[in-house]
Design a protein around this motif. Structure first.
Motif, short mmCIF file in Angstrom:
data_model
loop_
_atom_site.label_atom_id
_atom_site.label_comp_id
_atom_site.label_asym_id
_atom_site.label_seq_id
_atom_site.Cartn_x
_atom_site.Cartn_y
_atom_site.Cartn_z
N UNK A 1 -12.61 6.39 5.82
CA UNK A 1 -13.48 7.51 5.48
C UNK A 1 -12.70 8.58 4.73
N UNK A 2 -11.44 8.84 5.17
CA UNK A 2 -10.64 9.88 4.52
C UNK A 2 -10.39 9.54 3.06
N UNK A 3 -10.11 8.27 2.79
CA UNK A 3 -9.78 7.84 1.43
C UNK A 3 -10.95 8.10 0.48
N UNK A 4 -12.15 7.68 0.88
CA UNK A 4 -13.31 7.85 -0.01
C UNK A 4 -13.61 9.33 -0.25
N UNK A 5 -13.52 10.14 0.79
CA UNK A 5 -13.77 11.57 0.63
C UNK A 5 -12.76 12.19 -0.33
N UNK A 6 -11.49 11.84 -0.16
CA UNK A 6 -10.44 12.37 -1.03
C UNK A 6 -10.67 11.95 -2.48
N UNK A 7 -10.93 10.68 -2.70
CA UNK A 7 -11.13 10.20 -4.07
C UNK A 7 -12.35 10.83 -4.72
N UNK A 8 -13.41 11.05 -3.95
CA UNK A 8 -14.60 11.72 -4.47
C UNK A 8 -14.29 13.15 -4.92
N UNK A 9 -13.53 13.89 -4.12
CA UNK A 9 -13.17 15.27 -4.45
C UNK A 9 -12.30 15.31 -5.71
N UNK A 174 -1.27 0.93 13.71
CA UNK A 174 -0.94 -0.22 14.56
C UNK A 174 -1.68 -1.47 14.13
N UNK A 175 -2.60 -1.36 13.18
CA UNK A 175 -3.42 -2.50 12.75
C UNK A 175 -2.55 -3.62 12.19
N UNK A 176 -1.56 -3.25 11.35
CA UNK A 176 -0.64 -4.24 10.78
C UNK A 176 0.63 -3.53 10.35
N UNK A 177 1.65 -4.31 10.02
CA UNK A 177 2.91 -3.75 9.53
C UNK A 177 2.70 -2.97 8.23
N UNK A 178 1.74 -3.42 7.43
CA UNK A 178 1.51 -2.82 6.12
C UNK A 178 0.29 -1.90 6.09
N UNK A 179 -0.18 -1.43 7.24
CA UNK A 179 -1.41 -0.65 7.30
C UNK A 179 -1.37 0.58 6.39
N UNK A 180 -0.29 1.36 6.48
CA UNK A 180 -0.19 2.58 5.66
C UNK A 180 -0.09 2.23 4.18
N UNK A 181 0.73 1.26 3.85
CA UNK A 181 0.88 0.89 2.44
C UNK A 181 -0.45 0.38 1.88
N UNK A 182 -1.18 -0.40 2.66
CA UNK A 182 -2.49 -0.87 2.22
C UNK A 182 -3.44 0.30 1.95
N UNK A 183 -3.45 1.30 2.85
CA UNK A 183 -4.33 2.47 2.65
C UNK A 183 -3.90 3.25 1.42
N UNK A 185 -2.53 2.06 -1.27
CA UNK A 185 -2.97 1.29 -2.43
C UNK A 185 -4.46 1.46 -2.69
N UNK A 186 -5.21 1.83 -1.66
CA UNK A 186 -6.66 2.07 -1.81
C UNK A 186 -6.96 3.52 -2.20
N UNK A 187 -5.92 4.39 -2.21
CA UNK A 187 -6.12 5.77 -2.62
C UNK A 187 -5.87 6.80 -1.55
N UNK A 188 -5.46 6.37 -0.34
CA UNK A 188 -5.19 7.30 0.75
C UNK A 188 -4.05 8.23 0.36
N UNK A 189 -4.05 9.41 0.91
CA UNK A 189 -3.02 10.39 0.61
C UNK A 189 -1.65 9.82 0.91
#
Length: 189
Positions: A1-9, A174-183, A185-189
């Motif tokens: 949810x954070x990623x989409x809101x950020x990218x929209x702004x 905790x979802x995966x080793x690459x959780x933050x990097x994956x987010x 790559x999708x546009x997360x801060x």
């Protein structure tokens, strides 16, 4: 949810840069982050787009359609931040200090109950003495057991711990080793 809101702004306001407080010691994917973190036309992070920042020489130029996330504290540690808070006598929200709170014990984490989070059948819960190392979305940010009621107490705790802030508190990492990097790559801060 954070990623989409950020990218929209970013798109709605045609922003070239956004300032964040990420630090390299928070999570290993953030260790690859630069002070100027270049993002593509879709707000996505690509390690190949990142520029070297040798000798603290920063290149702030961006290509058409790209934007940057600027992390001025990226070379600081959690301990650096708390020492600065102490030095400048910065007032903080009470969540950062020890307080009583009803928590669920979930995967060795203390998650505060709320209207969004209620104990499921069989989950251990009760009143705990906790504080927050970071303040974020309460559905994915855990508290830590703590009796720290002053900045000096928190500095002492951080000096003793061997677990990063995100490693100890962020459930979504905790979802995966690459959780933050994956987010990222999708546009997360």
């Amino acid at each position: 949810m954070q990623t989409y809101a950020l990218l929209d702004v970013i798109e709605q306001n045609q922003l070239d840069a956004c300032i964040g407080g990420a630090r390299r010691d928070e999570e290993k994917a953030r260790a690859k982050e630069r002070i100027f973190s270049v993002r593509d036309d879709f707000g996505q992070w690509d390690p190949k787009l990142q520029r070297p920042e040798l000798w603290n020489i920063l290149n702030g130029r961006i290509d058409q359609g790209h934007n940057v996330r600027v992390f001025p504290l990226s070379n600081w540690t959690e301990l650096d931040v708390w020492n600065y808070i102490k030095q400048e006598n910065i007032e903080l929200p009470s969540l950062y200090f020890s307080h009583q709170r009803e928590c669920i014990e979930y995967n060795d984490r203390l998650v505060a109950t709320s209207e969004f989070i209620q104990p499921q059948q069989g989950e251990a819960f009760g009143i705990k003495t906790v504080r927050y190392r970071t303040v974020g979305d309460m559905t994915c940010t855990a508290a830590v057991a703590s009796t720290a009621t002053t900045v000096d107490d928190i500095i002492a705790e951080i000096t003793e711990t061997r677990v990063s802030e995100r490693g100890q508190t962020r459930l979504d990492d905790q979802v995966s080793e690459a959780a933050m990097e994956d987010r990222k790559k999708q546009g997360y801060f």
